[in-house]
Write an enzyme that holds these catalytic residues in place. Structure first.
Site, PDB file in Angstrom:
ATOM      1  CB  CYS A 164      -0.974  -0.046   1.179  1.00 43.53           C
ATOM      2  SG  CYS A 164      -2.316   1.149   1.058  1.00 43.53           S
ATOM      3  CB  ILE A 183      -7.272   0.089   3.520  1.00 35.89           C
ATOM      4  CG1 ILE A 183      -7.892  -1.215   4.044  1.00 35.89           C
ATOM      5  CG2 ILE A 183      -7.627   1.250   4.432  1.00 35.89           C
ATOM      6  CD1 ILE A 183      -7.377  -1.656   5.363  1.00 35.89           C
ATOM      7  CG  HIS A 192      -3.004  -3.514   3.689  1.00 38.58           C
ATOM      8  ND1 HIS A 192      -1.921  -2.781   4.099  1.00 38.58           N
ATOM      9  CD2 HIS A 192      -3.883  -2.632   3.161  1.00 38.58           C
ATOM     10  CE1 HIS A 192      -2.128  -1.504   3.826  1.00 38.58           C
ATOM     11  NE2 HIS A 192      -3.313  -1.385   3.249  1.00 38.58           N
ATOM     12  CD  GLU A 228      -0.040  -5.391   5.860  1.00 42.16           C
ATOM     13  OE1 GLU A 228       0.142  -6.017   4.803  1.00 42.16           O
ATOM     14  OE2 GLU A 228      -0.366  -4.180   5.894  1.00 42.16           O
TER      15      GLU A 228
END
Lengths: 219, 299
Positions: A94, A152, A189, A191
């Site tokens: 990101c 996001i 993402h 993670e």
């Protein structure tokens, strides 16, 4: 080694120093935890001397304009640019993808990047937070199954230069994951999920870098 | 917006996820587009768009409401970092309006005058995420149960006195630590005493943290204040009146950002604290009569 689909078993970083996670702002703790879970020795990076002593770097999600400002104010950007030129593996998610892009579209006034990926990245490409979404995403280089990708206020690759390779695209063809040599960037993402294949792929590059394949090539 | 049918919008993961990305950052109150520009240039991770900062709400009195949509839109147009805006506690129509304006986060805030003294907004109904204030763990978990995707300790907004922020973050952290050390059978009573849902209490006990990001707010005025909040375990900091009520907002804003990142390095905090000019004058919380304390709004 771009695009070579190897096995994605657990790989720890080799003897060339720990793996760093840029910890100026953002969800760096999550990346530290993922990498440690995969067996890597991990340190956080906020200062030039820390950036000089790592064998690979993850740039987390967060606000790219803030990471850019702080990385320059505290001298870590300069060292990271040199390390990237040396071939050190870096994976950006990101905001991290924005930091790795050679060109930024819709950056804030005066925003710079570390560069390395021959791409133009557009910030907030889908719009505001209400346009943030989750989707299943096929990533051929990682094999099956598809990844569950979380976007996001995500950036996308608006222009793919000849040096870079797309690793994943949305249904409409938008490039959301990209690779160039030892550099990896994703709009989303991993993670935030339990699927760490991108982190494993990154650690394989770190292992190769540690073995001296890239380090000695350029002063 | 993508037309793909497989895209899922407004999930908890996406809502909580934006707060995860704000961690380690400073969210600044701004009342004009020009201030929003200064905040973005100084390294704010997001801005809170409002008509009056808490210090002015406090001094001018009267009912404080959602800001003018023109102001919010002007601020959204000015910056590319996330823009938050405040709705009154329980005012679900202000929240609907803010969502329609395209804000990135709604703060259901005690700084405004409550619109409902019984119910908070049902925040699960929205695509846009919400942040809510809390003075203790039970209050935080009640807000999360209503759909809050981020929590901030309340502090005492508009005072420049950090003592209430300290009290609230310490309280929340110590209550989390207490849960973590309890045996399973003690958690039933703990849930009762916290007046919080049992499932959330169990989750906090198991993970040792809130299921959402925890920022701190209310009275932060200096780089050292921000760093102290981070050392006490906050994930990030809201600065309200502290920046634009000070002598040199540009410099102070950048200093607070740096102190938040290097919160554990006194030499950096010392360096950025030099020559910042006057801090906001402030009011000691002890001098604020109890009926005028904002932290007591919400329950």
């Amino acid at each position: 080694m771009a695009g070579s689909p190897q096995g994605h078993q657990e790989v720890a970083a080799g003897g060339g120093g720990p793996v760093g996670v840029l910890a100026l702002q953002g969800d760096f703790r999550e990346h530290v935890s993922v990498l440690r879970g995969l067996g890597a020795e991990v340190v956080t990076v906020r200062r030039p001397e820390e950036a000089a002593a790592i064998s690979g770097l993850v740039i987390p999600g967060g606000e790219s304009s803030v990471m850019d400002k702080l990385s320059r104010a505290f001298g870590v950007a300069e060292v990271l640019k040199r390390r990237i030129a040396e071939g050190m593996p870096v994976y950006g998610t990101c905001a991290g993808l924005i930091m790795l892009a050679d060109r930024i579209v819709d950056g804030i006034r005066g925003q710079e990047s570390l560069g390395g990926l021959d791409v133009a990245v557009r910030r907030n490409a889908f719009g505001g937070q209400t346009e943030s979404f989750e989707a299943e995403l096929s990533v051929p280089v990682l094999g099956d199954p598809p990844m569950h990708a979380i976007f996001i206020r995500a950036p996308v690759v608006a222009e793919l230069g000849p040096g870079a390779t797309a690793l994943a695209t949305l249904d409409d063809g938008t490039v959301v994951a990209v690779e160039q040599g030892n550099l990896l960037g994703t709009s989303f993402h991993p993670e935030m999920t339990a699927d760490y294949r991108f982190h494993q792929y990154f650690l394989q590059k770190v292992a190769g870098f540690d073995n001296g394949t890239a380090r000695s090539s350029r002063p | 917006m993508s037309e793909s049918t497989t895209h899922q919008f407004g999930s908890s993961r996406v809502k909580r996820g934006l707060a995860e990305m704000l961690k380690g950052g400073v969210i600044m109150d701004v009342v004009t587009a020009a201030q929003a520009r200064i905040a973005e240039d100084a390294g704010a991770v997001a801005v809170m768009a409002l008509e009056r900062v808490p210090a002015d709400i406090r001094s001018q009195g009267g009912v404080a409401r959602m800001s003018d949509p023109d102001l919010i839109e002007a601020i959204i147009a000015e910056v590319s970092i996330p823009v938050m805006a405040k709705a009154r506690i329980g005012h679900f129509v202000e929240a609907q309006v803010l969502q329609s304006l395209g804000v990135d986060y709604i703060d259901e805030s005690e700084v405004l005058s409550p619109a409902d003294y019984v119910n908070h907004i049902d925040k699960w109904d929205y695509t846009v995420p919400f942040v809510c204030g809390a003075t203790n763990l039970g209050e935080a978990l009640r807000r999360i149960n209503e759909g809050a995707a981020m929590v901030r300790s309340k502090g005492e907004a508009g005072t420049g006195d950090v003592s209430e922020a300290t009290k609230h973050i310490r309280k929340i952290k110590s209550e989390i630590a207490a849960l973590s050390s309890m045996s399973k059978d003690e958690l039933y009573v703990a849930a009762k005493e916290l007046q919080a849902p049992y499932d959330l209490v169990v989750e906090v006990a198991e993970t040792g943290k809130l299921p959402v990001v925890l920022f701190t707010a209310g009275g932060v005025a200096t780089p050292a204040d921000a760093a102290m909040m981070m050392q006490l375990g906050a994930d990030g900091v809201f600065v309200g009146s502290g920046i634009f009520k000070s002598g040199n907002p540009e410099k102070r804003a950048a200093a607070v950002v740096k102190a938040t990142t290097f919160y554990d390095d006194p030499s950096v905090i010392a360096e950025v604290s030099r020559g910042l000019g006057e801090a906001m004058v402030g009011i000691n919380v002890a001098d604020v009569p109890a009926p005028h304390r904002l932290a007591e709004r919400g329950w």
